[in-house]
Design a protein around this motif. Structure first.
Motif, PDB file in Angstrom:
ATOM      1  N   GLY A 130      46.733   5.482  -3.261  1.00 36.91           N
ATOM      2  CA  GLY A 130      47.276   6.709  -3.844  1.00 36.91           C
ATOM      3  C   GLY A 130      46.281   7.424  -4.727  1.00 36.91           C
ATOM      4  O   GLY A 130      46.219   8.661  -4.758  1.00 36.91           O
TER       5      GLY A 130
ATOM      6  N   ILE B  18      53.661  11.903  -1.490  1.00 34.97           N
ATOM      7  CA  ILE B  18      52.988  10.606  -1.495  1.00 34.97           C
ATOM      8  C   ILE B  18      53.818   9.647  -2.334  1.00 34.97           C
ATOM      9  O   ILE B  18      53.916   9.789  -3.548  1.00 34.97           O
ATOM     10  CB  ILE B  18      51.554  10.716  -2.049  1.00 34.97           C
ATOM     11  CG1 ILE B  18      50.743  11.717  -1.203  1.00 34.97           C
ATOM     12  CG2 ILE B  18      50.886   9.348  -2.051  1.00 34.97           C
ATOM     13  CD1 ILE B  18      49.325  11.935  -1.701  1.00 34.97           C
TER      14      ILE B  18
ATOM     15  N   ALA C  51      53.862  13.646  -6.022  1.00 29.65           N
ATOM     16  CA  ALA C  51      53.577  12.219  -6.162  1.00 29.65           C
ATOM     17  C   ALA C  51      54.797  11.502  -6.707  1.00 29.65           C
ATOM     18  O   ALA C  51      55.382  11.925  -7.711  1.00 29.65           O
ATOM     19  CB  ALA C  51      52.385  12.016  -7.095  1.00 29.65           C
TER      20      ALA C  51
ATOM     21  N   LEU D 254      53.090   4.720   0.616  1.00 27.80           N
ATOM     22  CA  LEU D 254      52.129   3.692   0.234  1.00 27.80           C
ATOM     23  C   LEU D 254      52.804   2.513  -0.439  1.00 27.80           C
ATOM     24  O   LEU D 254      52.153   1.521  -0.748  1.00 27.80           O
ATOM     25  CB  LEU D 254      51.073   4.299  -0.710  1.00 27.80           C
ATOM     26  CG  LEU D 254      50.342   5.532  -0.176  1.00 27.80           C
ATOM     27  CD1 LEU D 254      49.393   6.085  -1.222  1.00 27.80           C
ATOM     28  CD2 LEU D 254      49.598   5.201   1.112  1.00 27.80           C
TER      29      LEU D 254
ATOM     30  N   ALA E  73      52.163   6.641  -5.348  1.00 30.84           N
ATOM     31  CA  ALA E  73      50.904   7.377  -5.477  1.00 30.84           C
ATOM     32  C   ALA E  73      49.971   6.856  -6.552  1.00 30.84           C
ATOM     33  O   ALA E  73      48.829   7.314  -6.638  1.00 30.84           O
ATOM     34  CB  ALA E  73      51.196   8.864  -5.744  1.00 30.84           C
TER      35      ALA E  73
END
Length: 313
Positions: free
Chosen positions: A158, A150, A174, A213, A153
Motif C-alpha cells: 500500500g 486501495i 485509502a 491488499l 493501504a
C-alpha cells in the motif's frame, strides 16, 4: 555463514538459524554479502504451508525474498556489476533464501541500490514495490482521472501503491485503521476511510479499480463498490481464486485480476529510479537475525505501517 531454514511447515517456531558453508558461484553468477532482508506476508504463507502448490513440499526450505547487499564475488561472464557494488534484488518468491549472510544470484535478479537509501531502506523496496508496479500499471491499468480504492493501504504494498496511483493521475481512496490515517495522507491519498469507524461496504462512491491488499475483502463483497467495467485486484493467489478469475472474466464486465509477482530487471531499475527522486520509503521496525521468530510473529499480527526489515550484522 548463518542461514534461516525450516524442516516442516508451521508457525514461527519452525524457523532456525543454522550454520552452512559460504556457497560458491558459477561463471554467470554473483556472490552477495547480504545487509538487510525485507519481511513479507508471503514469507509466512509459504513456511506456514499455505502455498504448497507453488513452493513444493520438499525440505529443508529457506526464507527471505528481497534484500539489499554488496557484491562479494563476480563470475567471469558477469558484465554489469563489480566487486563492492551495492545492490537490491529479489529471489524466487516461493523458494526464498535471502535470509543468509551470503547468497548466490544472477545479474537478472539484482539492480544497483539507490545511492540515497540506506541498506535497510533499500531492502524494503523490491518485492512490495514490484507488486505495486504490477498492480497499478498492469492489473488495474490505472490512468488519469480514475477513481481507485486501495483496501489495506498502510502496509508495505500500500505504501507504494498509493504513491504510484497518484503519479498516474488517479484519485485515491485509502482504507486503513485509525493508526494509518496520518500515514496514507502523507503518501498522497485524496480520501481516507477509517474502517473502524466506517465500514467499507457503506461507501456510496463507485470505483474504476478496487485493490484489496488486506486479503479480507472478497470480489463478491467488492462488486457493489465497482463501476460496471471496473477491475478488482486480489493479492491472494490461491488456486480457487485463479480459477474463479478465469471463469468470471469470460462473462462479466467487472474483472477479477490476481497478483502473482513477476520480478524483472526493468521493474527493479524503475523502482530504483523512483526511489532516487520522490518515492517515499517508510520503515516500521528493524530486527536482528537473532530475533527472527519475534520479527515474523510481530509482522504477522498486522497493523504495520510501511515495512519491517531484518538486518544482518
Amino acid at each position: 555463514m548463518r542461514k534461516v531454514m525450516y524442516n516442516q511447515f508451521g508457525d514461527e517456531s519452525v524457523l532456525e538459524v543454522v550454520e552452512q558453508a559460504v556457497p560458491s558461484i558459477q561463471n554467470d553468477q554473483l556472490l552477495i554479502r547480504v545487509k538487510a532482508v525485507s519481511i513479507n506476508p508471503l514469507d509466512w504463507k509459504v513456511y506456514g504451508g499455505d502455498m504448497k502448490l507453488m513452493s513444493g513440499t520438499g525440505f529443508p526450505k529457506s526464507v527471505g525474498i528481497d534484500f539489499s547487499g554488496s557484491v562479494d564475488q563476480v563470475g567471469s561472464a558477469v558484465s554489469r556489476f563489480k566487486t563492492g557494488d551495492a545492490v537490491i534484488g529479489v529471489l524466487d518468491v516461493f523458494k526464498g533464501g535471502a535470509l543468509a549472510d551470503y547468497i548466490v544470484v544472477k545479474e537478472t535478479d539484482i539492480a544497483p541500490k539507490p545511492a540515497n537509501l540506506s541498506f535497510e531502506q533499500a531492502a524494503a523496496l523490491p518485492l512490495t514495490g514490484l507488486s505495486a508496479l504490477q498492480i497499478i500499471d498492469q492489473l488495474a491499468a490505472v490512468g488519469p482521472n480514475q477513481d481507485v480504492l486501495i483496501n489495506g493501504a498502510s502496509g508495505g504494498v500500500g505504501l507504494f501503491a498509493v504513491q504510484l496511483a497518484k503519479k498516474r493521475g488517479a484519485r485515491v481512496t485509502a482504507v486503513v485503521s485509525t493508526q494509518g490515517v496520518a500515514e496514507v495522507t502523507k503518501w498522497g491519498a485524496d480520501n481516507v476511510v477509517d474502517y473502524t469507524r466506517q465500514p467499507i461496504r457503506s461507501l456510496a462512491q463507485r470505483f474504476d479499480a478496487v485493490i484489496d491488499l488486506s486479503t479480507r475483502l472478497s470480489f463478491t463483497d467488492a462488486r457493489p463498490l465497482m463501476k460496471s467495467r471496473a477491475v478488482f485486484v486480489s493479492t491472494l493467489p490461491s488456486p480457487l481464486t485463479l480459477l474463479y478469475s478465469a471463469i468470471n472474466n469470460l462473462f462479466s464486465g467487472q474483472k477479477l485480476k490476481v497478483l502473482i509477482v513477476k520480478p524483472t530487471v526493468d521493474g527493479l531499475n524503475t523502482l530504483a529510479h523512483l526511489a532516487e527522486h520522490d518515492l517515499q520509503i517508510v520503515l516500521n521496525k528493524t530486527y536482528s537475525l537473532a530475533n527472527i521468530r519475534e520479527a515474523y510473529r510481530e509482522s504477522r499480527r498486522g497493523k504495520v505501517m510501511g515495512k519491517s526489515v531484518i538486518v544482518l550484522d
